[in-house]
Write a protein that holds these residues in place. Sequence first.
Motif, mmCIF file in Angstrom:
data_model
loop_
_atom_site.group_PDB
_atom_site.id
_atom_site.type_symbol
_atom_site.label_atom_id
_atom_site.label_comp_id
_atom_site.label_asym_id
_atom_site.label_seq_id
_atom_site.Cartn_x
_atom_site.Cartn_y
_atom_site.Cartn_z
ATOM 1 N N GLN A 1 0.831 -1.206 0.000
ATOM 2 C CA GLN A 1 0.000 0.000 0.000
ATOM 3 C C GLN A 1 0.862 1.250 0.000
ATOM 4 O OE1 GLN A 1 -2.530 -0.320 3.399
ATOM 5 N NE2 GLN A 1 -3.725 -2.056 2.572
ATOM 6 N N ARG A 2 1.936 1.267 0.812
ATOM 7 C CA ARG A 2 2.810 2.433 0.847
ATOM 8 C C ARG A 2 3.484 2.675 -0.504
ATOM 9 N NH1 ARG A 2 0.777 4.996 5.101
ATOM 10 N NH2 ARG A 2 0.816 3.707 6.985
ATOM 11 N N LEU A 3 3.882 1.575 -1.146
ATOM 12 C CA LEU A 3 4.521 1.723 -2.456
ATOM 13 C C LEU A 3 3.539 2.265 -3.485
ATOM 14 C CD1 LEU A 3 6.701 -1.526 -2.584
ATOM 15 C CD2 LEU A 3 7.495 0.825 -2.292
ATOM 16 N N GLU A 4 2.297 1.744 -3.468
ATOM 17 C CA GLU A 4 1.287 2.226 -4.397
ATOM 18 C C GLU A 4 0.971 3.697 -4.149
ATOM 19 O OE1 GLU A 4 -0.046 0.847 -6.943
ATOM 20 O OE2 GLU A 4 0.979 -1.078 -6.686
ATOM 21 N N GLN B 1 10.326 -9.567 -4.715
ATOM 22 C CA GLN B 1 9.594 -9.062 -5.867
ATOM 23 C C GLN B 1 9.262 -7.577 -5.720
ATOM 24 O OE1 GLN B 1 6.153 -11.544 -6.135
ATOM 25 N NE2 GLN B 1 7.313 -13.393 -6.742
ATOM 26 N N LEU B 2 9.114 -7.059 -4.456
ATOM 27 C CA LEU B 2 8.773 -5.659 -4.230
ATOM 28 C C LEU B 2 10.005 -4.751 -4.220
ATOM 29 C CD1 LEU B 2 6.059 -6.006 -1.437
ATOM 30 C CD2 LEU B 2 5.686 -5.451 -3.846
ATOM 31 N N ARG C 1 13.084 0.715 -5.252
ATOM 32 C CA ARG C 1 14.221 1.464 -5.794
ATOM 33 C C ARG C 1 13.721 2.583 -6.737
ATOM 34 N NH1 ARG C 1 16.589 -3.711 -5.801
ATOM 35 N NH2 ARG C 1 15.943 -4.085 -7.957
ATOM 36 N N GLU C 2 12.664 2.294 -7.470
ATOM 37 C CA GLU C 2 12.117 3.336 -8.345
ATOM 38 C C GLU C 2 11.598 4.518 -7.538
ATOM 39 O OE1 GLU C 2 8.641 3.846 -11.784
ATOM 40 O OE2 GLU C 2 9.010 1.901 -10.828
ATOM 41 N N LEU C 3 10.947 4.280 -6.458
ATOM 42 C CA LEU C 3 10.459 5.359 -5.590
ATOM 43 C C LEU C 3 11.613 6.142 -4.995
ATOM 44 C CD1 LEU C 3 7.423 3.834 -3.632
ATOM 45 C CD2 LEU C 3 7.398 5.670 -5.312
#
Length: 946
Positions: free
Chosen positions: A411-414, A454-455, A460-462
């Motif tokens: 959820q935090r990543l989204e 997998q996450l 890294r993109e964030l």
Amino acid sequence: MLLKRFLKRRKTDATAHPRTPPASVAREPAETPPPPVEPGDLDRLAATLVNATAANERDAAATRYGELLARLQPATERESRLATITAPEALASLARRCPDPALRLSLIARLDAAEALAECALEDPVAANRRAAIERLERREALERVVREIGKRDKVVHRRAREKLRLIAEREAEPQRIREQCSGLCERAERLGRLGNWTQDRALLDHLDQQWAELEARAEPELRTRYQQARERFIAAFETASSAAAREQAEQQDQTARAATYQTLLARLETLAEAATPDAAELARIEHEWGALAALPDPEQAPLDARRRALASRIADHHSRERAQAQARAQLAEHQTRIGELLDSPKPLACHRAERLLQRARDCCATLDGDPATAACGTLVDRLATRIRTQRRNAEQRRDQLGGRLAELEQRLEAGELRKADALFQSLQAGLELVETSGCANADSVRAAERLRQLAPQLRELQQWRRWSADQHREALCTEIAALEAEAPALEQAAEQLQSLQQRWKELDRSGARADETLRARFQETATRIRERCRPHLEAQVAERAANRAACERLCDQLEAFIEGVDWEQTDWKQVVQTRADTRRAWAAIGPVEARHRHVLERRFHRALKRLERRLEGERKRNFAFKRALIAEVETLVEHEPLEEALERTKALQRDWHTTVAARQKDENRIWREFRAACDAVFARRAALQKAQFAELEDNLARREALCAEAERSAADETTPERLEARLGELDARWRELQSLAVPRQAAGALKARWQAARERLVQARQHARERERGRSIALLERQEALCARIEQAAIAEHGQGLERAAIEAEWSALGALHDQALQAAMDARLRRACEALADAATAQTLAAELDAHGEQRRQLCLQLEILTGIDSPPAYSQQRLAYQVARLAERMGDGESDPLGGTTELLRDWYLSAPAPADAALETRFARVVAALTPEPARDTGTPA
């Protein structure tokens, strides 16, 4: 009463011979001096007394002889005449009939007949004569008769007779007692030695010999032979047993010495077994000495040999055990070092390897049980085991949370929340590592690790996007700080804005995005120039905060010193509470301090406050428990008896109630209400009891007042003495019963006075009724006496030809009957005898022969009646009157007398039954005065039958 006892031996039958007056009272003087005693009369009476065969004739002669002998002078003449009488029957009659006490005493001293002595002990009016008679009496049957019949008339005679009976019984039982005691001693002597207690039995034989010496002279020959044989048998057996015991004792002493030697050798061997390095030479010497000793009996030798073998085995095992312990100590030291390294390492433990190390360390500690080195190792083992349990518990908790935390990470990543997502990612990685090293991995944890890998690219993109955003924010901060330098606001405002911008720059650094060095240098140079311009303000702020820090430190020092200096066993808790409040207010009044010191000082201050609060909380709980205990104790007093004790204890508990450290106000109010309710329940019992007591007092008062009113009515309504006597007894019993019940104090005095007045009225009414009853009875007796006397005189004078018996009986019936049935029967018998004398000359002659005796008896009775009624007697009777008065005074002092005239009834009865009597005007005048004193005026005028 004494006068009743005086006259108890009088026969009530009207036909009986007149009774002899008490011997303690001298014959009253006749109207004229008695004629002198003629020796011839004494001789004839003595001959009649000795030769009489009939008891009545002998008694009459003895009575007359005694009367004459008492008047004979001098006394030696009386004694010489008495000495001439030796016949037992004559002596017995004289001892009973002689009026002179001294003569009777001398006659009693000559009596041997048991029956005569018993009669004297029972009937003699003089106590000294009765006691002399009982002293001479020895026959059992006569003594038993005296005990039966004497009663309470003479307690000394009664007691002496019982004592003589006891002595007779003891004399008769003594031979049998001696025989039984001797037989018992023989049996005890024959039992000596049967149980083998020779020393005890020998001492017992000496005791038996002492007892036998006291009885031997009175023992039967066969018992003496039996005791001597039993004694000789025991002495022979005792000597034999003593010799055998001496031999056995010598053998026992030898065995004891050898056993002591064996014990000494075992003690030396045990010393070697306990030594760190056993001495081989000493061991060889012990073995040699052991083999040289003679063996003891098997039951004693076997345990000694077993103990020697055990000690030898202990010595043999000593060296091998020492080697094993040395090896265990080396291993224990190695394990202890490795455990210490694991405990000092901050990294998670590899639990499987740590548990194997723990098991090896425990085995070494078990091998070295009791060794001082095991204590320290045991502490390390417990610490490591606790850490393993704690790590596994934490690992299991984090393993159970992996699924939820992975979902949160997604959820935090989204949502693009890089900062929270990065922290969750790092936490999940650490948790998976902890689960793996703790040995708690399962299928869920494996799937969670795969999902976390997998996450990772998304995270890294964030992070890259966060770095670009951070640079934009830093560019804006450089623009804002340049504008601040250009504006040049007040120093205080410039310092605050500078601090705010620097704080925002640090937050960007903490977000994880590295800053461009050009932007960092640009921001720092501008900040340095602004800080230089604000230096005066910053230095003043630093000084103020340093002073605040010093104040905080002093306050902390004071608080800690107060906590350390208080004696918590004996302290003023109110002062402690006040100190806590003052310290908090002082802390709140201190201004801000540097951030780097603030947290340290706050932790120190709150740590000290917590220490103080723990003390206060402990006292608060103790005080609360104390109050609970007071409430519980008061609740137990609600039903406690006695109530006074419960009330005093409740008041003491109220005084004990106090608060040292207050709890919450609602809790204090609640517990106070509980305590107050419990106390009120105890005091409510007192109120209820007082109410009940008041009601009981009023009820008791009403019952007593009702009894007084009933007594007053009875005194006014009842007229017969019997009813009045019964009512008086009943009311007295009820008053005594009610008197034990309490009444109001203010009414007690008046109530008692009312009762005494009512009772006195009852007593007076009873006395008046008795006087009226006595008057009616005397009036009827006078009329019956007149009729009987008229018929008796007619029969004696032989002038009764014109008297018809039917007419006499009709006249008699018209007079009425007396209330006393026994007296009425006696008067009826007197009338029948008088009527028989009218028709029978022999009966008339008998009546004529009794005239003198009855006249004499009436003179005695009239004297006694004058004494009782308080009427003066003629001077010639002064000595007799004095003797009667002394006897009556002694009787009243001994037994008491409720009615001073109570003894007149029996005397009047004897007067009217002592008939016929010669006409004596002076005596009739005296008796008329007695009757007038005994009879109330209204009673003498009435003709109503009693």
